[in-house]
Enzyme design. Structure first.
Site, short mmCIF file in Angstrom:
data_model
loop_
_atom_site.label_atom_id
_atom_site.label_comp_id
_atom_site.label_asym_id
_atom_site.label_seq_id
_atom_site.Cartn_x
_atom_site.Cartn_y
_atom_site.Cartn_z
N PHE A 59 -12.84 -8.23 14.13
CA PHE A 59 -11.40 -8.47 14.30
C PHE A 59 -11.17 -8.88 15.75
O PHE A 59 -11.26 -8.06 16.66
CB PHE A 59 -10.58 -7.22 13.94
CG PHE A 59 -9.09 -7.48 13.94
CD1 PHE A 59 -8.54 -8.39 13.03
CD2 PHE A 59 -8.25 -6.86 14.85
CE1 PHE A 59 -7.17 -8.65 13.03
CE2 PHE A 59 -6.89 -7.12 14.86
CZ PHE A 59 -6.35 -8.01 13.94
N GLN A 81 -6.98 -9.24 5.96
CA GLN A 81 -6.15 -10.26 5.31
C GLN A 81 -7.02 -11.35 4.68
O GLN A 81 -6.80 -11.79 3.55
CB GLN A 81 -5.21 -10.92 6.35
CG GLN A 81 -4.05 -10.05 6.81
CD GLN A 81 -4.35 -9.23 8.05
OE1 GLN A 81 -5.48 -8.80 8.27
NE2 GLN A 81 -3.33 -8.98 8.87
N THR A 97 13.36 9.81 -25.89
CA THR A 97 12.10 9.72 -25.14
C THR A 97 11.02 10.50 -25.89
O THR A 97 9.85 10.14 -25.86
CB THR A 97 12.25 10.22 -23.70
OG1 THR A 97 12.44 11.63 -23.68
CG2 THR A 97 13.40 9.54 -22.98
N ASP A 98 11.44 11.54 -26.59
CA ASP A 98 10.47 12.32 -27.39
C ASP A 98 9.87 11.46 -28.50
O ASP A 98 8.66 11.54 -28.78
CB ASP A 98 11.18 13.54 -27.98
CG ASP A 98 10.19 14.54 -28.54
OD1 ASP A 98 9.40 15.11 -27.75
OD2 ASP A 98 10.18 14.73 -29.77
N HIS A 132 -9.04 2.94 8.87
CA HIS A 132 -9.67 2.75 10.18
C HIS A 132 -10.79 3.77 10.42
O HIS A 132 -10.64 4.96 10.13
CB HIS A 132 -8.63 2.89 11.30
CG HIS A 132 -7.50 1.93 11.17
ND1 HIS A 132 -7.67 0.56 11.17
CD2 HIS A 132 -6.17 2.12 11.02
CE1 HIS A 132 -6.49 -0.03 11.05
NE2 HIS A 132 -5.56 0.89 10.95
N LYS A 179 9.67 7.81 -21.78
CA LYS A 179 8.82 8.96 -21.47
C LYS A 179 7.72 8.51 -20.53
O LYS A 179 7.01 7.54 -20.81
CB LYS A 179 8.22 9.53 -22.77
CG LYS A 179 7.66 10.93 -22.61
CD LYS A 179 8.74 11.98 -22.38
CE LYS A 179 9.04 12.78 -23.62
NZ LYS A 179 10.23 13.64 -23.47
N ARG A 194 -17.55 -4.02 13.16
CA ARG A 194 -16.83 -2.78 12.90
C ARG A 194 -17.03 -2.38 11.44
O ARG A 194 -17.54 -3.16 10.63
CB ARG A 194 -15.33 -2.96 13.18
CG ARG A 194 -14.65 -3.92 12.21
CD ARG A 194 -13.14 -3.96 12.36
NE ARG A 194 -12.57 -4.85 11.33
CZ ARG A 194 -11.28 -5.00 11.12
NH1 ARG A 194 -10.38 -4.37 11.87
NH2 ARG A 194 -10.84 -5.82 10.17
#
Ligand SMILES: O=c1[nH]c(=O)c2[nH]c(=O)[nH]c2[nH]1
Length: 305
Positions: free
Chosen positions: A162, A226, A61-62, A254, A15, A179
């Protein structure tokens, strides 16, 4: 007659997304725990439920859903990891053909509403911050626990550059030494099995790792997302001996400087267009040296890398 034959590959069932709100109301000051729990079971003998519709071994699942709610009442929650460990142990020990499974939880946090400067006893407002994640994986008789978070949206308005990337005829990006860096962090970390065995304060670790992620994002001068990601994972592993590895997925949200020259205005890094797509997608795994890899811990865990 066709000579095509097929067989059943990897499978699990259960579930999904049992929304569970647990109120602890022993005193007038209530506590709230708000989770989204998924329980799924695996076992070789379940194959017949797929192949012939034989439900004789299908823990419904119940039933799995009911167990989630009953366990919240009988044992409380405490931490999502503890709830999932209790569920996993229960299904594997109660039904001998259930060999393992995957139990997952998200947890949403709430703050108390302030009334005349005082925290209200039983009125809460949802925290806008990250959603907490937890998984318990039982496979081949082993138990793996991961914790994590998603939707931790962070931004720094300077301290990010960057530069130095290769250029070809399709490269138009201008190098920058100042930036905006913004991302929505999804991170999951795996606890060392021996640390889980010894007992972990999962709530304290979650708070600690979140804090280290934020502090590192803020303090590291970023040369690229990174590198920021690497530093965040490394800092968490260095701070907490219980952690074996950290996995991240980070969209680079961005922010493009708007050209205001047509309106006769300068734009000294003040007005940006926040683009929602496309976005850079930076994924990585940071691993503590010397620990055994555990690829099974990550089976079917919705992530990345
Ligand atoms: O931090 C970044 N990493 C990249 O790999 C990349 N690529 C890009 O266009 N901008 C950025 N920023």
């Amino acid at each position: 007659m066709s000579d095509v034959t097929v067989s059943l590959g990897a499978n699990k069932y259960g579930k999904a997304e049992c929304r569970l709100v647990k109120i602890t109301r022993d005193t007038a000051r209530h506590e709230i725990e708000d989770l989204n729990v998924t329980s799924q079971l695996r076992g070789a003998r379940l194959v017949d439920s797929y192949l012939t519709g034989d439900n004789s071994l299908v823990v419904a699942t119940d039933t799995q859903k009911n167990t989630v709610y009953a366990f919240a009442r009988e044992h409380g929650v405490g931490s999502p990891e503890e709830l999932l460990l209790r569920l996993g142990d229960h299904f594997v020990s109660s039904f001998d053909w259930i060999e393992g499974g995957l139990w997952q939880a998200e947890q949403y946090s709430w703050d108390r509403i302030l009334l005349d400067g005082l925290e209200h006893d039983h009125s809460f407002v949802r925290k806008g911050q990250a959603t907490r994640l937890a998984t318990v994986q039982k496979v081949d008789g082993e138990t793996h626990v991961t914790a994590g978070l998603k939707d931790l949206v962070v931004l720094k308005s300077t301290g990010s550059e960057f530069r130095g990337f290769p250029r070809d005829r399709y490269t138009t990006l201008i190098e920058t030494d100042d930036r905006i860096l913004a991302t929505s962090v999804t991170g999951r970390w795996r606890y060392l099995p021996e640390a889980v065995e010894a007992g972990i304060d999962f709530n304290a670790l979650y708070a600690g790792v979140s804090e280290v992620f934020l502090a590192t994002f803020a303090s590291v001068h970023s040369l690229a997302l990174q590198q920021t990601q690497w530093e965040m994972g490394k800092a968490a592993i260095e701070a907490f001996p219980e952690i074996a590895e950290v996995k991240f997925a980070m969209p680079n949200k961005h922010h493009f400087l708007v050209d205001l020259a047509p309106y006769g205005l300068e734009n000294p890094n003040e007005v940006f267009y926040a683009a929602d797509r496309p976005y850079g997608l930076i994924e990585g795994t940071i691993v503590r040296d010397g620990v055994a890899a555990a690829p099974q811990a990550w089976t079917d865990v919705p992530t990345f890398v």
